[in-house]
Design a protein around this motif. Sequence first.
Motif, PDB file in Angstrom:
ATOM      1  N   ASP A 128       0.828  -1.200   0.000  1.00  0.00           N
ATOM      2  CA  ASP A 128       0.000   0.000   0.000  1.00  0.00           C
ATOM      3  C   ASP A 128       0.869   1.260   0.000  1.00  0.00           C
ATOM      4  OD1 ASP A 128      -2.290  -1.624   0.157  1.00  0.00           O
ATOM      5  OD2 ASP A 128      -2.018  -1.813   2.319  1.00  0.00           O
ATOM      6  N   ILE A 129       1.943   1.194   0.768  1.00  0.00           N
ATOM      7  CA  ILE A 129       2.840   2.354   0.817  1.00  0.00           C
ATOM      8  C   ILE A 129       3.428   2.601  -0.566  1.00  0.00           C
ATOM      9  CG2 ILE A 129       4.919   3.306   1.877  1.00  0.00           C
ATOM     10  CD1 ILE A 129       2.712   2.858   3.831  1.00  0.00           C
ATOM     11  N   ALA A 130       3.854   1.529  -1.214  1.00  0.00           N
ATOM     12  CA  ALA A 130       4.464   1.664  -2.534  1.00  0.00           C
ATOM     13  C   ALA A 130       3.476   2.310  -3.505  1.00  0.00           C
ATOM     14  CB  ALA A 130       4.897   0.293  -3.042  1.00  0.00           C
ATOM     15  N   ALA A 131       2.246   1.816  -3.480  1.00  0.00           N
ATOM     16  CA  ALA A 131       1.227   2.366  -4.374  1.00  0.00           C
ATOM     17  C   ALA A 131       0.970   3.834  -4.050  1.00  0.00           C
ATOM     18  CB  ALA A 131      -0.061   1.548  -4.253  1.00  0.00           C
ATOM     19  N   GLU A 132       0.815   4.113  -2.776  1.00  0.00           N
ATOM     20  CA  GLU A 132       0.501   5.478  -2.343  1.00  0.00           C
ATOM     21  C   GLU A 132       1.626   6.450  -2.713  1.00  0.00           C
ATOM     22  OE1 GLU A 132      -2.240   6.550  -0.783  1.00  0.00           O
ATOM     23  OE2 GLU A 132      -1.634   8.532  -0.036  1.00  0.00           O
ATOM     24  N   ALA A 133       2.850   6.014  -2.564  1.00  0.00           N
ATOM     25  CA  ALA A 133       3.976   6.911  -2.822  1.00  0.00           C
ATOM     26  C   ALA A 133       4.363   6.900  -4.301  1.00  0.00           C
ATOM     27  CB  ALA A 133       5.168   6.515  -1.964  1.00  0.00           C
ATOM     28  N   GLY A 134       3.799   5.964  -5.062  1.00  0.00           N
ATOM     29  CA  GLY A 134       4.134   5.872  -6.474  1.00  0.00           C
ATOM     30  C   GLY A 134       5.556   5.411  -6.716  1.00  0.00           C
ATOM     31  N   VAL A 135       6.039   4.550  -5.845  1.00  0.00           N
ATOM     32  CA  VAL A 135       7.388   4.012  -6.038  1.00  0.00           C
ATOM     33  C   VAL A 135       7.300   2.488  -6.003  1.00  0.00           C
ATOM     34  CG1 VAL A 135       8.450   5.985  -4.903  1.00  0.00           C
ATOM     35  CG2 VAL A 135       7.888   3.953  -3.569  1.00  0.00           C
ATOM     36  N   LEU A 189       8.252  -1.421  -4.574  1.00  0.00           N
ATOM     37  CA  LEU A 189       8.395  -2.085  -3.288  1.00  0.00           C
ATOM     38  C   LEU A 189       9.821  -2.002  -2.756  1.00  0.00           C
ATOM     39  CD1 LEU A 189       6.424  -5.437  -3.180  1.00  0.00           C
ATOM     40  CD2 LEU A 189       7.039  -3.973  -1.272  1.00  0.00           C
ATOM     41  N   ALA A 190      10.757  -2.162  -3.683  1.00  0.00           N
ATOM     42  CA  ALA A 190      12.158  -2.148  -3.271  1.00  0.00           C
ATOM     43  C   ALA A 190      12.527  -0.814  -2.642  1.00  0.00           C
ATOM     44  CB  ALA A 190      13.037  -2.437  -4.475  1.00  0.00           C
ATOM     45  N   THR A 191      12.015   0.253  -3.218  1.00  0.00           N
ATOM     46  CA  THR A 191      12.331   1.572  -2.684  1.00  0.00           C
ATOM     47  C   THR A 191      11.730   1.749  -1.291  1.00  0.00           C
ATOM     48  OG1 THR A 191      12.384   2.443  -4.909  1.00  0.00           O
ATOM     49  CG2 THR A 191      12.174   4.032  -3.125  1.00  0.00           C
ATOM     50  N   VAL A 192      10.490   1.315  -1.139  1.00  0.00           N
ATOM     51  CA  VAL A 192       9.868   1.384   0.182  1.00  0.00           C
ATOM     52  C   VAL A 192      10.731   0.632   1.189  1.00  0.00           C
ATOM     53  CG1 VAL A 192       7.885   0.690   1.559  1.00  0.00           C
ATOM     54  CG2 VAL A 192       7.543   1.560  -0.745  1.00  0.00           C
ATOM     55  N   ASP A 193      11.156  -0.529   0.780  1.00  0.00           N
ATOM     56  CA  ASP A 193      11.987  -1.335   1.654  1.00  0.00           C
ATOM     57  C   ASP A 193      13.274  -0.594   2.020  1.00  0.00           C
ATOM     58  OD1 ASP A 193      12.554  -4.004   2.854  1.00  0.00           O
ATOM     59  OD2 ASP A 193      14.286  -3.826   1.520  1.00  0.00           O
ATOM     60  N   ARG A 194      13.879   0.022   1.036  1.00  0.00           N
ATOM     61  CA  ARG A 194      15.128   0.752   1.305  1.00  0.00           C
ATOM     62  C   ARG A 194      14.887   1.866   2.322  1.00  0.00           C
ATOM     63  NH1 ARG A 194      15.617   0.519  -4.737  1.00  0.00           N
ATOM     64  NH2 ARG A 194      16.900  -1.316  -5.132  1.00  0.00           N
ATOM     65  N   VAL A 195      13.795   2.591   2.127  1.00  0.00           N
ATOM     66  CA  VAL A 195      13.516   3.696   3.047  1.00  0.00           C
ATOM     67  C   VAL A 195      13.235   3.164   4.446  1.00  0.00           C
ATOM     68  CG1 VAL A 195      11.922   5.559   3.601  1.00  0.00           C
ATOM     69  CG2 VAL A 195      12.637   5.186   1.230  1.00  0.00           C
ATOM     70  N   LEU A 196      12.357   2.165   4.535  1.00  0.00           N
ATOM     71  CA  LEU A 196      11.948   1.672   5.848  1.00  0.00           C
ATOM     72  C   LEU A 196      13.127   1.118   6.634  1.00  0.00           C
ATOM     73  CD1 LEU A 196       8.559  -0.123   5.134  1.00  0.00           C
ATOM     74  CD2 LEU A 196       8.955   2.080   6.217  1.00  0.00           C
ATOM     75  N   ASN A 197      14.079   0.528   5.913  1.00  0.00           N
ATOM     76  CA  ASN A 197      15.192  -0.071   6.626  1.00  0.00           C
ATOM     77  C   ASN A 197      16.462   0.765   6.556  1.00  0.00           C
ATOM     78  OD1 ASN A 197      14.055  -2.733   7.569  1.00  0.00           O
ATOM     79  ND2 ASN A 197      13.495  -2.746   5.409  1.00  0.00           N
ATOM     80  N   GLY A 198      16.286   2.022   6.158  1.00  0.00           N
ATOM     81  CA  GLY A 198      17.404   2.944   6.198  1.00  0.00           C
ATOM     82  C   GLY A 198      18.569   2.547   5.325  1.00  0.00           C
ATOM     83  N   ARG A 199      18.273   1.835   4.253  1.00  0.00           N
ATOM     84  CA  ARG A 199      19.361   1.469   3.350  1.00  0.00           C
ATOM     85  C   ARG A 199      19.603   2.595   2.362  1.00  0.00           C
ATOM     86  NH1 ARG A 199      17.961  -3.951   4.397  1.00  0.00           N
ATOM     87  NH2 ARG A 199      15.947  -3.804   3.396  1.00  0.00           N
ATOM     88  N   PRO A 200      20.819   2.685   1.836  1.00  0.00           N
ATOM     89  CA  PRO A 200      21.133   3.791   0.920  1.00  0.00           C
ATOM     90  C   PRO A 200      20.566   3.547  -0.475  1.00  0.00           C
ATOM     91  CG  PRO A 200      23.021   2.331   1.128  1.00  0.00           C
ATOM     92  CD  PRO A 200      21.972   1.812   2.065  1.00  0.00           C
ATOM     93  N   GLY A 201      20.708   4.532  -1.289  1.00  0.00           N
ATOM     94  CA  GLY A 201      20.296   4.392  -2.683  1.00  0.00           C
ATOM     95  C   GLY A 201      18.934   4.978  -2.979  1.00  0.00           C
ATOM     96  N   VAL A 233      12.660   9.647  -0.512  1.00  0.00           N
ATOM     97  CA  VAL A 233      12.532   9.246   0.894  1.00  0.00           C
ATOM     98  C   VAL A 233      11.350   9.967   1.523  1.00  0.00           C
ATOM     99  CG1 VAL A 233      13.611   9.375   3.165  1.00  0.00           C
ATOM    100  CG2 VAL A 233      14.982   8.706   1.192  1.00  0.00           C
ATOM    101  N   GLU A 234      11.296  11.264   1.265  1.00  0.00           N
ATOM    102  CA  GLU A 234      10.209  12.036   1.875  1.00  0.00           C
ATOM    103  C   GLU A 234       8.843  11.588   1.365  1.00  0.00           C
ATOM    104  OE1 GLU A 234      11.158  16.130   1.253  1.00  0.00           O
ATOM    105  OE2 GLU A 234      12.829  16.058   2.688  1.00  0.00           O
ATOM    106  N   ARG A 235       8.771  11.322   0.056  1.00  0.00           N
ATOM    107  CA  ARG A 235       7.498  10.833  -0.491  1.00  0.00           C
ATOM    108  C   ARG A 235       7.042   9.577   0.246  1.00  0.00           C
ATOM    109  NH1 ARG A 235       8.601  10.928  -5.894  1.00  0.00           N
ATOM    110  NH2 ARG A 235       7.716   8.859  -6.319  1.00  0.00           N
ATOM    111  N   VAL A 236       7.980   8.653   0.420  1.00  0.00           N
ATOM    112  CA  VAL A 236       7.650   7.404   1.097  1.00  0.00           C
ATOM    113  C   VAL A 236       7.247   7.664   2.547  1.00  0.00           C
ATOM    114  CG1 VAL A 236       8.568   5.206   1.892  1.00  0.00           C
ATOM    115  CG2 VAL A 236       9.108   6.009  -0.397  1.00  0.00           C
TER     116      VAL A 236
END
Lengths: 340, 340
Positions: free
Chosen positions: B7-14, B16-28, B34-37
Amino acid sequence: MRPTVHDIAAEAGVSLATVDRVLNGRPGVRRQTVERVEKAVHRLGYIRDLTAANLARRRIYPLVFIIPSGPNSFMRVLEAEIASAMQRSPIDRTSIRIETVPPFDPDAIVRVLDAIDPKTVTGVALVATDTEEIRAAVDRLIDQGVQVATLVSDLPGSRRVHYCGIDNIAAGRTAGNLIGRFCAGRSGKVLVVAGSLKLSDHMDRASGFAAVLEAEFPDLAIVGPVETNDDADTVGQAVGAALDADPAIVAIYNLGAGNRGLIEGIAARPARRLSVVAHEVTEHSRRALADGVFDAIINQDCGHEVRSAIRVLKAHADGLDPLSDQERIRIDIFLKDNLP
Amino acid sequence: MRPTVHDIAAEAGVSLATVDRVLNGRPGVRRQTVERVEKAVHRLGYIRDLTAANLARRRIYPLVFIIPSGPNSFMRVLEAEIASAMQRSPIDRTSIRIETVPPFDPDAIVRVLDAIDPKTVTGVALVATDTEEIRAAVDRLIDQGVQVATLVSDLPGSRRVHYCGIDNIAAGRTAGNLIGRFCAGRSGKVLVVAGSLKLSDHMDRASGFAAVLEAEFPDLAIVGPVETNDDADTVGQAVGAALDADPAIVAIYNLGAGNRGLIEGIAARPARRLSVVAHEVTEHSRRALADGVFDAIINQDCGHEVRSAIRVLKAHADGLDPLSDQERIRIDIFLKDNLP
DNA sequence: GCATTCCTGATTTACGTACCTCAGGAATTG
DNA sequence: CAATTCCTGAGGTACGTAAATCAGGAATGC
């Protein structure tokens, strides 16, 4: 590594599906095969991973709390604790509903109990008055597979799975012991104030208190118990009248609610030197303790009771047994120095 | 339904991988993304499902408990409680190791602390004496990302994430209040027995006790504190000697261990009428309370302390903050009637 | 002898999250 | 302009369990 269902399947020489059927008690497995699987479970020391299971079946635990409405401070604190537990619902996979019912009305409780749908509710915690109809309604729910726990006041003789509350006879004894010691040497009378002797918790406290005074502090005689229906103003009037009528009263034990009235009654007679013990830490009683109006408060931690009720209902729903140590509700004694 | 990463991915328009990166503080991930997510997370009220996350990453929480060796009953009960928590390890995903160190030996504790590998240990709970070296060793661990909690005795000034224990000044005050009231009217002296005034908890209890006696019970004078190193025989001798030397002693407060010795010392002088308050419910003290040798026991629930330490360390490791209400350790007062 | 039922296996999808690989576009660097 | 780095998407597998579907063999009934 902890064994998984796959290991069990391999060990028992059956398929995953069969293991699943055995573990979840579904039909379609020959008795011998069941035994083979069970032996494998035992041999490998398999423990089902509840979190994975709950994830897979998208399980949530719908719970209902039934508590009295009305101004009783303790019950309102209890309600606040339940509300606070509701905030953690997403984390502990619960879905909590609060049903308030008019106090001292067994029929209302029975109606709520009977309206509970066993298909959508896994557990119920209720503050019950001790009557036959409620006992029967609780047992009906149990028969339908709903877990029922009593809260604050027990329902002896029912088949509730757990009582989340204190031993009220012991609480009464504790009060007796405290008052006896605080009055050390002084002889006189102790006024006992109760809400309703139809409540089993009040009755228990009164009898525990009386037993200790009689056995260990024969110089203290009991006046009462006076019944006040837990109404603060009634408590205030009753206490005032008793104090004015009997100068021999040296102590007061309020085993029910309505501490505000008690405090007012005492404050209006500043010349009297009294030892006072009451129940439950609330806004009023806390201040009274700090001010030296109360000497001690006997308390049950209702946050603990609510959390415990949730844990116990969940555990029973999963067929586990809860940690008895963790779920035992203590009889707290608070002096002004150890108030949290 | 609770929102998921999808749902987050859909809402932010990014993706799944990006959501995962943001949630777990991974770079890239670009700052704007990040802010969108994060906005989407906030908007949907997303809460990560910890159980699913722990399942996916096969997470366990390796914890170390550091406690004193030796015959101190309380510490042995504590150890038993830790052992009992270890039995639940598979259920709550912990892996607990107990390290016992010689009592009153700060260097030994420092050695154990320094030997802890931050890569394989997520949390440490320790019973510490209050010294500068230990404080420093604790802070070193914290810097390496290990969660450290103090148990039973605190380490003020260190950066430990939590103290699992009671407020010992308040405990001492409570004892003072109890003894003062139990002696109601009698004047005389109170013998105070301590283990070691180098232990901050003992020091705190002694000062809390003295403060209350001085302020509220001026008729009671303090004798001591006598230091016994928590050794029962030493306690017995010290108490015996003090009682024989000073007939004005009307009460005893043992704020440390060695209750067995205290009981023996009192039993050998049956003619003395004493009010006695001690700490911690153990086999000996429980019997003494039941027999009327002790008047009250002040207790900290060490089962609660251990469970709380585990919860708190896990919560901090996950970046959550624990329920302060649930984790507050109460100062229990036990009379013989409310003993659990 | 055939249909039916019971038992069992095999396989798949799902739960919500973590984490990995691969690919490609954009931006930056030289 | 080419090479490099950064950002992002797409897709997959995995965790341990639940649950569904399909298929085939054995036992049973008539």
